[in-house]
Write a protein that holds these residues in place. Structure first.
Motif, short mmCIF file in Angstrom:
data_model
loop_
_atom_site.label_atom_id
_atom_site.label_comp_id
_atom_site.label_asym_id
_atom_site.label_seq_id
_atom_site.Cartn_x
_atom_site.Cartn_y
_atom_site.Cartn_z
N SER A 49 0.84 -1.20 0.00
CA SER A 49 0.00 0.00 0.00
C SER A 49 0.87 1.24 0.00
N THR A 50 0.54 2.18 -0.90
CA THR A 50 1.28 3.45 -0.92
C THR A 50 1.16 4.16 0.41
N ALA A 51 -0.03 4.10 0.99
CA ALA A 51 -0.24 4.77 2.27
C ALA A 51 0.64 4.17 3.35
N ARG A 52 0.75 2.85 3.38
CA ARG A 52 1.56 2.22 4.40
C ARG A 52 3.04 2.50 4.18
N LEU A 342 5.30 6.87 -4.25
CA LEU A 342 4.53 6.91 -5.48
C LEU A 342 5.37 6.80 -6.74
N LEU A 343 6.65 7.21 -6.68
CA LEU A 343 7.44 7.30 -7.90
C LEU A 343 7.57 5.97 -8.64
N PRO A 344 7.80 4.83 -7.97
CA PRO A 344 7.83 3.58 -8.74
C PRO A 344 6.51 3.31 -9.47
N ASP A 361 -2.55 9.88 -9.80
CA ASP A 361 -1.50 9.89 -8.78
C ASP A 361 -0.99 11.31 -8.50
N VAL A 362 -0.83 12.11 -9.55
CA VAL A 362 -0.36 13.48 -9.36
C VAL A 362 -1.38 14.28 -8.56
N SER A 363 -2.65 14.15 -8.92
CA SER A 363 -3.70 14.87 -8.20
C SER A 363 -3.73 14.48 -6.73
N HIS A 364 -3.64 13.18 -6.49
CA HIS A 364 -3.64 12.70 -5.10
C HIS A 364 -2.43 13.24 -4.33
N ARG A 427 8.84 15.60 -10.08
CA ARG A 427 8.99 14.15 -10.03
C ARG A 427 8.09 13.47 -11.06
N THR A 428 6.99 14.08 -11.39
CA THR A 428 6.12 13.53 -12.43
C THR A 428 6.82 13.58 -13.79
#
Length: 573
Positions: A49-52, A342-344, A361-364, A427-428
């Motif tokens: 999980s990205t959040a975790r 998020l980058l990967p 992902d960018v918006s988030h 980074r995007t």
């Protein structure tokens, strides 16, 4: 405390480097399944999980920043914050990161993860041989750069300062002892990015804690032996502090080795570089080297101006650096953690040409980071005086020194939101494999920052010159953020970008920021007699309370989610 290297900022003192809406426990790390090549990164979108992952990094960064404050307090107690000794150490300890970022660091930090993700998709062995070759090239370059920098230490110090006599000799000695950090900084970045590409994020954020502990111990010995009584340090004192600081960086880098072994990564040096596909990352790195060169041009201007202001009796480079170190804390804990996780995934989406996923992902990332960064910027602006006194007001640091640094921090504070947004957007571009566009945008930021800093130094008295330079950086960041957002929205085909959800979320946060900052400052001022700790705590509580009360009426969705998540976890515990 060193923040993670960052090519997304136009400049800044170097030498000190999460999904904030849903922080949960750390995801368990699993061994690679049978049949997976030894170096194959796990599929980034499914690894955890990205959040975790963000939570693990945010927790590590928080502890790192906390121990970093202790480190800053010990350094301030030993050397002060304004004066020749403090400035000499600050300059000498910053040069390794300057040289590293100038020649290699920016390229490693921004190119490595996207390249490893692409290699895992393109090569039958999961990118194992490609990773070995890429690391070998970088290690050879690091060794050459480090040896050259140590040899050229006097020339480097002379380029960044106007020091002469004993001040120049002390600063050069610090530089010689600290410049070997270049190799370990690079090694830390290389090994950390290999872990990140495999969905293992915690070690890179927790390792700096060991660095801080080592440096605190070194300066503790310095204070215990009652050393450093004069305006400059003798050879023994300089060697102790210089080599001790370098030892901290070495420990930080080597601390990643156990995590790499747990990830079943074994580096095997490979020198068969010809025809191995290294041309693509080297071409991307070329634009990043140019970007860093532009950054360092602006940083050189700031360093020269700040050290000159210090020689004229005003706050100097050390004061500027101390304010900057405190200012970037929220960015390091929140935005860097979130984007590292998020980058990967973003790189995988870009490789698959999934523009819709990339936009999401960018918006988030923009909305989630702003939900925590904007309140933090309000707190720094409202509580600059008590916070500076709490962190740096020890030992040889006077009340006037902390007041001067508080003014610098207040000038930096508004730019925090812009720095965070600029970091996400740049980074995007890197996930898309485009390093040229960020370089061109960065030229605008650098030119504006350098020009405004020179203007501030010329028009303002020495007492306010460095404060003006901090404000110049904030203005430049806002300009760069707006320009980057405009260009990226075209690249991702975002309809009506100025009406997008991230822009609306930032606007609502700014509406809450005004009363939060004003009331937080009043609360801190009203409790000042109880001490700086009480004043800082009272002001921070009021800032948080205002945002909490306005979260629902202003539809601060991400902030409300963050608060709800905290309440749920508190209830479970």
């Amino acid at each position: 405390m060193r923040p993670p290297t960052d090519t997304g900022r136009a400049h800044g003192p170097v030498g000190t480097a999460a999904d904030a809406g849903d922080v949960q426990g750390a995801a368990p790390e699993e061994d690679a399944p049978e049949g997976v090549p030894r170096d194959a990164p796990k599929d980034a979108p499914k690894a955890a999980s990205t959040a975790r992952s963000s939570a693990v990094m945010a927790a590590g960064s928080l502890v790192s920043r906390g121990t970093g404050f202790a480190r800053s307090a010990v350094v301030a107690a030993a050397l002060g914050t304004i004066g020749p000794t403090a400035d000499g150490y600050a300059v000498g300890n910053s040069l390794p990161t300057i040289v590293y970022m100038l020649l290699l660091g920016g390229a490693l930090n921004a190119v490595f993860v996207p390249e490893l993700v692409r290699a895992a998709k393109e090569h039958d062995d999961g990118g194992a041989a490609y990773t070995d070759r890429l690391i070998t090239v970088c290690v050879v370059a690091l060794l050459a750069i480090t040896a050259t920098a140590v040899w050229a230490a006097p020339a480097i110090v002379d380029a960044y300062t106007d020091y002469t006599g004993r001040q120049a000799a002390m600063t050069t000695a610090f530089a010689r002892y600290c410049l070997p950090q270049i190799f370990f900084l690079g090694l830390f970045t290389l090994l950390g990015q290999v872990l990140n590409a495999r969905g293992r994020f915690g070690a890179m954020m927790w390792a700096p804690v060991l660095n801080n502990v080592v440096v605190i111990g070194v300066f503790g010995v310095f204070l215990a032996l009652a050393m450093g009584g004069g305006d400059t340090l003798d050879a023994t004192e300089t060697a102790l502090l210089g080599w001790g600081t370098t030892a901290g960086i070495a420990v930080q880098a080597l601390a990643l080795v156990p995590a790499l072994r747990a990830a079943r990564f074994r580096w095997r040096p490979r020198f068969d570089w010809r025809g191995s596909g290294l041309t693509r990352p080297l071409r991307s790195a070329g634009w990043l080297v140019l970007l860093v060169l532009a950054n360092q041009a602006a940083y050189w201007v700031t360093t020269r101006l700040a050290t000159t202001a210090g020689l004229q009796g005003g706050p100097g480079y050390s004061a500027y650096n101390n304010a900057y170190v405190l200012w970037v804390v929220p960015h390091g804990i929140i935005t860097v953690s979130l984007m590292t996780a998020l980058l990967p995934r973003m790189s995988a989406a870009a490789a698959d040409k999934d523009t819709a996923a990339l936009r999401r992902d960018v918006s988030h990332a923009l909305r989630a980071s702003a939900a925590a960064v904007v309140p933090a910027a309000c707190a720094l602006l409202a509580l600059a005086q008590p916070v500076m006194a709490l962190v740096f007001g020890h030992g040889r640091t006077s009340a006037g020194d902390t007041a001067a640094m508080a003014g610098i921090l207040m000038a930096f504070a508004p730019g925090l939101a812009a720095m965070s947004g600029q970091y996400v957007l740049s980074r995007t571009f890197y996930a898309l494999g485009d390093t040229r566009t960020p370089f061109l945008i960065n030229l605008v930021i650098v030119a504006l920052n350098a020009g405004l800093s020179v203007t501030a130094a010329q028009l303002l008295p020495a007492r306010w010159a460095v404060t003006g330079m901090a404000a110049a950086y904030s203005v430049a960041l806002f300009a760069g953020w707006a320009l980057t957002g405009r260009l990226l929205s075209r690249r991702l085909a975002v309809p009506r970008p100025w009406r997008s959800s991230p822009v609306a979320a930032h606007a609502r946060l700014l509406l809450a920021a005004v009363p939060a900052t004003a009331l937080g400052h009043l609360a801190a001022s009203g409790t000042a007699r109880a001490g700086v700790a009480v004043a800082a705590a009272a002001g921070a509580a009021v800032v948080l309370l205002v945002f909490v009360l306005l979260a629902r009426p202003l539809r601060l969705t991400e902030l409300h989610a963050l608060l709800s998540g905290v309440r749920r976890r508190a209830a479970r515990r």
